[in-house]
Enzyme design. Structure first.
Site, short mmCIF file in Angstrom:
data_model
loop_
_atom_site.label_atom_id
_atom_site.label_comp_id
_atom_site.label_asym_id
_atom_site.label_seq_id
_atom_site.Cartn_x
_atom_site.Cartn_y
_atom_site.Cartn_z
N HIS A 202 0.67 -1.12 0.10
CA HIS A 202 0.16 0.08 0.12
C HIS A 202 0.78 1.35 -0.05
O HIS A 202 1.84 1.36 0.80
CB HIS A 202 -1.02 -0.01 1.08
CG HIS A 202 -2.05 -0.92 1.28
ND1 HIS A 202 -1.82 -2.19 1.17
CD2 HIS A 202 -3.32 -0.74 0.99
CE1 HIS A 202 -3.06 -2.73 1.15
NE2 HIS A 202 -4.12 -1.87 0.83
N GLN B 87 -5.58 6.54 -6.27
CA GLN B 87 -5.95 7.77 -6.66
C GLN B 87 -7.20 8.53 -6.47
O GLN B 87 -7.35 9.53 -5.71
CB GLN B 87 -5.55 7.92 -8.15
CG GLN B 87 -5.48 9.42 -8.77
CD GLN B 87 -4.08 10.26 -8.35
OE1 GLN B 87 -2.91 9.46 -8.21
NE2 GLN B 87 -4.11 11.45 -8.07
N GLU B 88 -8.30 7.80 -6.87
CA GLU B 88 -9.45 8.27 -6.59
C GLU B 88 -9.79 8.30 -5.23
O GLU B 88 -10.45 9.24 -4.65
CB GLU B 88 -10.38 7.32 -7.31
CG GLU B 88 -10.65 7.14 -8.82
CD GLU B 88 -11.53 6.19 -9.29
OE1 GLU B 88 -11.84 6.16 -10.80
OE2 GLU B 88 -12.31 5.70 -8.56
#
Lengths: 174, 174
Positions: free
Chosen positions: B67, B85-86
């Site tokens: 992560h 990103q979202e």
């Protein structure tokens, strides 16, 4: 790259450098970071192999399913990892004759239909002729034997990738 | 996407669609394909969770190490996965004040130095304020507790990603 340099890497750099020694499985590299310090490159390789061996059979199949087809669509579309692209190109998978390409496509499909994972072989330890022969022969194996054989090939690929990275002093990439 | 559609997917499509429900761990998705057919989306999620739970502790740490940092360098360089990103943008990680950004960087470094894996939290179930508070508080946990907490957050992220993919009918992407 000396093993002392490897042992001193923060996990982010370790995963950045070694994360694809098992194709698309950075989880494995990231897991063995827990076991540092390693006494040698062989000890790092052994830790990776032990992690793989301890996975359930589904996990081993999962590793195989992260591998692309040899001479498959991703080779031609440029969607392979850098390592796979180099290995497949070096053995001529990008320059098969029309007959060879057809045979490879047919056998890859047969293999995947039979086993539910792709044919994996250490391309750098073979040539075009032995790869096609192996693919043809291994299509006739039992599923469990072929899963084990595929994982044995994953380990050969891993060993060569590890050697390449440590010999080339991949810390320069950081 | 109906579960019958999911069950009919060849492994390559299954991994292509669901391969990042656990960040950068397509191995896990590829492994649970072995267990199809699934009776429901919940059954698929349960299979993923069971696979994770059966991993050794190093494997769970490996998942966490795949992560990215929250509000870390990869967010700003555009090197995150589409999903990360979202999720990070939605919760405002790309628009922290200078003071917030400094605090986040300092606490991320402290957390990673203490535990050897990054702080993982399901951004979509939190806001900027709770994320900073949680990061600050969780820095004081014990390593084993924090590993378990991180994996619990991984499962929440996985659930939301699975739901998003099946609701949006991700087969259109193929």
């Amino acid at each position: 790259m000396d093993i002392s340099v490897v042992n001193a890497l923060p996990y982010e750099d370790f995963v950045s450098i070694f994360g694809n020694v098992v194709e698309k499985c950075p989880l494995i590299t990231a897991a063995v970071w827990t076991r540092r310090p390693f006494t040698s490159l062989n000890a790092l390789e052994a830790a990776i192999n032990e992690f793989i061996d301890a996975l359930p059979e589904s996990g081993k199949e999962g590793i195989l399913r992260c591998h692309p087809d040899l001479a498959g669509k991703h080779l031609h579309s440029g969607a392979l990892t850098r390592e796979s692209q180099e290995e497949q190109t070096r053995v001529g998978m990008d320059a098969l004759s029309s007959a060879e390409a057809s045979q490879m496509a047919r056998l890859n499909a047969e293999y995947k239909g039979r086993f539910g994972f792709p044919f994996v072989i250490c391309a750098r330890m073979n040539d075009k002729v032995t790869i096609l022969r192996e693919l043809s022969e291994r299509c006739r194996n039992e599923r469990a034997a072929e899963r084990a054989r595929g994982i044995a090939e994953v380990k050969k690929i891993c060993r060569l990738r590890l050697q390449g990275l440590t010999l080339s002093d991949a810390t320069n990439k950081l």
